[in-house]
Design a protein around this motif. Structure first.
Motif, short mmCIF file in Angstrom:
data_model
loop_
_atom_site.label_atom_id
_atom_site.label_comp_id
_atom_site.label_asym_id
_atom_site.label_seq_id
_atom_site.Cartn_x
_atom_site.Cartn_y
_atom_site.Cartn_z
N GLY A 1 -52.35 54.23 43.99
CA GLY A 1 -51.39 54.33 45.08
C GLY A 1 -50.02 53.74 44.77
O GLY A 1 -49.08 53.91 45.55
N PHE A 2 -49.89 53.03 43.64
CA PHE A 2 -48.59 52.46 43.26
C PHE A 2 -47.62 53.58 42.90
O PHE A 2 -47.99 54.58 42.27
CB PHE A 2 -48.76 51.53 42.05
N ASP A 3 -46.33 53.38 43.26
CA ASP A 3 -45.32 54.34 42.83
C ASP A 3 -44.91 54.06 41.38
O ASP A 3 -45.35 53.07 40.78
CB ASP A 3 -44.10 54.30 43.76
N ASP A 4 -44.09 54.93 40.81
CA ASP A 4 -43.73 54.82 39.38
C ASP A 4 -43.04 53.50 39.06
O ASP A 4 -43.27 52.91 38.00
CB ASP A 4 -42.84 56.00 38.98
N LYS A 5 -42.18 53.02 39.97
CA LYS A 5 -41.47 51.76 39.73
C LYS A 5 -42.46 50.59 39.66
O LYS A 5 -42.34 49.72 38.79
CB LYS A 5 -40.45 51.52 40.84
N THR A 6 -43.43 50.58 40.56
CA THR A 6 -44.42 49.51 40.57
C THR A 6 -45.32 49.58 39.34
O THR A 6 -45.70 48.55 38.78
CB THR A 6 -45.27 49.58 41.85
N ILE A 7 -45.65 50.80 38.93
CA ILE A 7 -46.45 50.99 37.71
C ILE A 7 -45.73 50.40 36.51
O ILE A 7 -46.33 49.70 35.67
CB ILE A 7 -46.74 52.48 37.46
N SER B 1 -49.67 52.00 30.81
CA SER B 1 -49.18 52.69 32.01
C SER B 1 -50.26 53.58 32.61
O SER B 1 -50.46 53.60 33.84
CB SER B 1 -47.95 53.54 31.67
N LEU B 2 -50.99 54.28 31.76
CA LEU B 2 -52.06 55.15 32.25
C LEU B 2 -53.20 54.33 32.86
O LEU B 2 -53.77 54.70 33.90
CB LEU B 2 -52.60 56.02 31.10
N ILE B 3 -53.53 53.21 32.21
CA ILE B 3 -54.59 52.34 32.73
C ILE B 3 -54.19 51.78 34.09
O ILE B 3 -54.99 51.75 35.04
CB ILE B 3 -54.87 51.18 31.75
N THR B 4 -52.95 51.35 34.21
CA THR B 4 -52.46 50.79 35.48
C THR B 4 -52.49 51.84 36.57
O THR B 4 -52.88 51.56 37.71
CB THR B 4 -51.03 50.25 35.31
#
Length: 433
Positions: free
Chosen positions: A109-115, A100-103
């Motif tokens: 710019g991705f939101d949490d759902k996209t992450i 998750s941190l790497i992504t």
């Protein structure tokens, strides 16, 4: 020998790129240009970035000169392989634990759902990196023996694996399809290892591992050159990576537009520039090792003139027919006419930089063969710094097209600084006297 080697590499790359375009055609048709294609491209871009640095740059450029000069070749190659593969496996495990941190770092710019959607894909795809390092290591040994065919043609196996994954999963949920693609990446890496093992056996290179005491001096020299070469050979790929990061702040589909345009741009770059540099480098390294600089320069002159002609033709055709090329390759299914127009504009911005990027690869070989990796690294840092500045300036008014043109401008700077390091006086003597 040079023309034959270039032709072998070009043929293999052409086959791979044809299959790659079929893969992209299917991807565009089945996934389109949306959140699902964006998260897969982000996940695949991380190991793909390192693959390009390893396979087309740093490792080979540092390993072949060091291997050629090594007194105990088996000992030297064994130590380098075992150390690097252990590091890459450990790194892959760390990426899995902190995906998750790497992504988030890659696509800020991705939101949490996209992450959350992208993180599992990042973890899976990253294991392609240790697989492709094994391939690259065996490929370097084969290149030293002047065997290029296996490596050139084996890249097609990755595309075949991804095509199979798309065909099998085409009727599934789009998010599920991204998992099939991710596992297809790993299967492609395993297949590439298999064919290289067969070639290693054929050329009697199976005895590549030993645990005897080795020369620490040789190992240190390799790593010194390798770390510098990593930076020096990665400018174009880091530029594309930067494009992805900044594009995550733009409208949905921007990452995909950049990806598809860059894929078309990479075809002539790989087919001509990379194929030439891969074939040319072992020959230049040997000539310089044997203190025959005149032979090395004549090889560079012949190669650069051929490459200039081919890249110029490719640039003109690509810019004139940009809309037609994107329409023919991608406009079907979920990929609309608007997507075609946006991608075609970005393609033009990339193609303006085809000549400088391609020719810089040839002239940088002189620096790598002379083991001046740190000088090449300094040049690369300056070029990358310029790319960052241009990207921040151009992203506001021109969005994704501005990012592509920023990469092109940094390519011109890279080319100029590389020629300066090669020597303008030497360049003038080479071509005009």
């Amino acid at each position: 020998m040079l023309i034959k080697s270039i032709f072998t590499n070009s043929s293999g790359i052409l086959l791979s790129r044809i299959l790659g375009f079929i893969r992209d055609l299917l991807t565009a048709s089945i996934l389109g240009a949306n959140i699902y294609s964006d998260i897969f491209f982000v996940a695949f871009k991380i190991p793909n970035l390192f693959r390009r640095i390893f396979a087309e740059g740093a490792f080979t450029q540092a390993f072949i000169p060091s291997y050629a000069k090594s007194k105990y070749k088996i000992r030297f190659s064994s130590v380098i392989f075992l150390q690097l593969i252990a590091f890459l496996i450990l790194l892959s495990l760390v990426v899995t634990l902190f995906s998750s941190l790497i992504t988030k770092a890659v696509a800020f710019g991705f939101d949490d759902k996209t992450i959350d959607l992208a993180s599992p894909l990042v973890a899976i795809n990253f294991y392609y990196l240790p697989l492709i390092f094994i391939v690259t290591f065996m490929a370097a040994l084969l290149q030293y023996k002047n065997h290029f065919a296996t490596t050139a043609f084996s890249t097609s196996l990755l595309n075949l694996s991804l095509i199979a994954a798309l065909i099998i999963s085409k009727n599934y949920d789009k998010y599920e399809i991204t998992f099939y693609l991710s596992y297809g990446v790993l299967i492609g890496g395993i297949l590439q290892i298999a064919v290289h093992l067969l070639a290693i056996k054929k050329y009697n290179l199976c005895k590549i591992f030993t645990f005897k005491r080795h020369e620490k001096k040789e190992e240190n020299r390799f790593y010194k050159n390798f770390f510098a070469a990593t930076m020096g050979s990665s400018t174009a790929h880091l530029s594309a990576f930067l494009d992805t990061w900044l594009a995550s702040f733009l409208v949905t589909g921007s990452i995909s537009y950049l990806y598809y345009a860059n894929r078309v741009f990479q075809l002539p770059l790989a087919l001509f520039a990379i194929a030439t540099s891969v074939a040319l480098f072992p020959m230049i390294a040997r000539a310089i090792k044997n203190k025959d600089e005149n032979k090395a320069l004549q090889l560079m002159k012949k190669s650069s003139l051929i490459l200039f002609s081919l890249l110029l033709i490719a640039t003109l055709i690509g810019i004139i027919l940009n809309d037609e090329i994107i329409w023919l390759l991608f406009e079907r299914g979920a990929f609309s006419s608007i997507d075609t127009s946006n991608t075609a504009l970005i393609l033009t911005m990339y193609l303006i930089g085809l000549l400088p990027y391609g020719l810089a690869k040839i002239f940088s070989l002189w620096l790598y063969a002379k083991e001046e990796q740190f000088l090449a690294a300094k040049i690369s840092v300056k070029s990358l710094g310029a790319n960052i500045v241009f990207s921040l300036i151009l992203i506001g008014p021109y969005e994704a097209a501005g990012l592509a043109f920023a990469s092109t401008l940094s390519g011109f700077i890279l080319f100029f600084l590389t020629l300066k390091a090669f020597g303008f006086k030497r360049l003038k003597t080479l071509y005009f006297m």
